[in-house]
Structures are given as C-alpha cells and as structure tokens.
Design an enzyme around this catalytic site. Structure first.
Site, PDB file in Angstrom:
ATOM      1  N   SER A 178       0.856  -1.180   0.000  1.00 44.77           N
ATOM      2  CA  SER A 178       0.000   0.000   0.000  1.00 44.77           C
ATOM      3  C   SER A 178       0.891   1.228   0.000  1.00 44.77           C
ATOM      4  O   SER A 178       2.049   1.170   0.443  1.00 44.77           O
ATOM      5  CB  SER A 178      -0.895   0.008   1.243  1.00 44.77           C
ATOM      6  OG  SER A 178      -1.558   1.248   1.395  1.00 44.77           O
ATOM      7  N   TYR A 191      -2.326  -0.442  10.398  1.00 42.46           N
ATOM      8  CA  TYR A 191      -2.372  -0.782   8.976  1.00 42.46           C
ATOM      9  C   TYR A 191      -1.064  -0.431   8.282  1.00 42.46           C
ATOM     10  O   TYR A 191      -0.492  -1.253   7.550  1.00 42.46           O
ATOM     11  CB  TYR A 191      -3.541  -0.029   8.315  1.00 42.46           C
ATOM     12  CG  TYR A 191      -3.750  -0.359   6.858  1.00 42.46           C
ATOM     13  CD1 TYR A 191      -4.433  -1.508   6.478  1.00 42.46           C
ATOM     14  CD2 TYR A 191      -3.268   0.486   5.857  1.00 42.46           C
ATOM     15  CE1 TYR A 191      -4.634  -1.806   5.135  1.00 42.46           C
ATOM     16  CE2 TYR A 191      -3.462   0.195   4.520  1.00 42.46           C
ATOM     17  CZ  TYR A 191      -4.142  -0.959   4.157  1.00 42.46           C
ATOM     18  OH  TYR A 191      -4.330  -1.254   2.830  1.00 42.46           O
TER      19      TYR A 191
END
Length: 314
Positions: A178, A191
């Site tokens: 990501s 995350y």
C-alpha cells in the site's frame, strides 16, 4: 586488493548504467509485447471473496489459468465462483475457505489444494483488513488481527508453496502492499505498520531468491493509493482521487505478466516517493498536509457497515 576493488566498482557502474538504459527503453516498449503466458499456471489468490481479489480471479480465468481462491468468507467465495463461471464458462476455478491469519489453517488448506488441484505456481497475497482507529482507541486484539492478516499471513502462504516453486525454479509471488507502507497516516498506525512490514518482507524474499540462484521465481510488490472497492469507505480524498479498481487490476496483471518487481498506483506516487527520500522531514510533512493526509481518515467508515465481511480483501 586495490585492483580488485577497482574492477568491482567498474562492474557495479556498468550494471547501474546498463539497467538504467534498459529501464528507459522498456518505458517505450508496450507491455503487451512482453507478456508471459500463464495458461499453464495454477494461480492462488487470497482474499478473493470480493474486491480486487475477485477481479483478479476473473482476469486470470480469462487468461486460461487454473484459479484457486481463498477467503474466510464462504459466501464471498461462492459469489466469486458464480461470477467467474458466468463470464468465463470454461473457467477452471476452485474455492477453499481459509483463515490466512492462522498458520495451521493455511498449511492444511495448502495440502488440500496440492492434492485436489495441483502445484501452485503463482501466489497472490491479497487478503487484508483495515481498522481505522487512533492508536489509543485500538484494542490489542485489533492490532494483532491487522498484523496477522496483512503481514504474517505472507509468511504462512509463502512457506506453504515456495518449496514447490523452488523445485522447478518457476513461480511468481505477488504481495499487496500500500502507499500506506511508504508513508504513515493518522488512524493507520496498525495498517501502515503491517504494510511497511509487507514491503520489507517482499524485498528481502526477492533478494534471498536471487542470491540463491532462483532466477525463474519472480515477485511483485503492489502499492496502491486508496482504491474504490469499499475497504476505505468514507475516506476524504480531495486532492488525489481514489484509484479505480478495474484500472488497478489492469496494472497489477500487466506488472505480473512482465515480471515487474515494484508497482505504484497511480504513477504519480513514484514521484512522491522520490520527494520523500530527498526532502527534509518537515518539508515532507508539509507535502503530506497539502495532499490532505491529516484529515483523510477522519471520516472513515470502512466496509464493515456495508458488507459485514470484516473488510477482507482489498
């Protein structure tokens, strides 16, 4: 000794210049010309009950691959199988319920796949979850779950299938990272940590395979911005638009088919990553502010309230 150092330095410079020139040339060569065949591959995709995983399953079925899909959500698996067979009637698709955060579940399901389908030659680690809370609001079990699904699962799946790839020196491992694995963000401490770790894992494994001479096993790390699959429902993105899911899948598949090792989506992120590497930290934070990073996650809702599937899969 001095002559040896000079020779090593010259070889290093030659390799750097050669690969830079090759990279520039390949920019102007259409990727489609360089696509590899995957119709003889068994492609396993985790988190394939929805979102990007589901779209990847459809794409590889169209390319003639045997597709194996994993997800903890059995209803999602059935939906993906139904969708793929509706669009590609001749598709060879197999589904298995598996909790990738549990290494025992991964190893047992991997044995079933090998027994019932065959040897996996492409592994796409796509499963992921996002909590979207500030550090002091996160519960211990939420932090652990994020790390288990987004990061540690890569260890279990790779350990389950890598030996088979090594035995034939053929395979491809795809890790879903990501942009949050390249820069931090409020409400994404768990995350972002899991994605930073994923990027380090993929790069280390890639170097390990190269060092051991496995030049037939390729890997790709995918780092997208927010994607419009529902996983980041509610997030504000006033400056940079969400990435279209179909566009992301196009980019991922193209990268895999040309053995591209690093993929940032959108392309603008390559430039931002270079800026982050050279700017002072305060200037980097100013850039982060100007792109709306401070408030983007404040309105986060996520997929939970919409689909009730624990946000599995991008």
């Amino acid at each position: 000794m001095k002559n040896t150092s000079i020779i090593k330095f010259c070889l290093f410079m030659f390799n750097v210049i050669y690969n830079c020139i090759l990279g520039v040339i390949l920019v102007f060569v259409p990727k489609r010309i360089r696509f590899k065949k995957v119709d003889n591959d068994i492609v396993l995709i985790t988190g394939a009950g929805n979102g990007i995983g589901q779209r990847l399953a459809l794409r590889f079925a169209r390319l003639g691959s045997k597709v194996v899909i994993w997800d903890v959500n059995e209803r999602g698996l059935r939906n993906t199988v139904s969708l793929v067979r509706k669009i590609v009637p001749e598709a060879k698709i197999f589904s298995f319920a598996c909790d990738v955060s549990n290494f025992e579940s991964v190893y047992e399901t991997a044995k079933r796949v090998k027994r019932e389908v065959g040897v996996v030659s492409m592994l796409i680690n796509n499963a992921g979850i996002v909590t979207g809370k500030r550090l002091l609001s996160l519960q211990e079990n939420e932090i652990k779950r994020t790390m288990d699904v987004n990061f540690l699962a890569h260890f279990w799946t790779c350990r389950a299938f890598l030996a088979d790839m090594m035995s034939t020196n053929h395979g491809h491992i795809v890790s879903m990272g990501s942009i949050a694995g390249l820069t931090g963000s409020p409400l994404l401490t768990d995350y972002a940590a899991s994605k930073y770790a994923t990027i380090g894992f993929e790069e280390s494994l890639r170097y390990e395979l190269k060092a051991d001479g496995y030049n037939g096993i390729h890997s790709t790390i995918v780092c997208p911005y927010f994607v419009n699959t529902g996983m980041f429902n509610g997030v504000r993105s006033d400056v940079l638009p969400f990435v279209d899911s179909d566009y992301l899948v196009d980019q991922i598949v193209s990268a895999i088919l040309v053995n591209q090792e690093v993929l940032f989506v959108p392309r603008f992120m390559y430039f931002l990553y270079v800026l982050k590497s050279i700017l002072p930290s305060r200037a980097t934070y100013s850039l982060f502010q100007s792109l709306g990073g401070e408030y983007a996650m404040n309105t986060f809702v996520g997929r939970n309230r919409f689909a009730g599937n624990n946000g599995r899969g991008i």
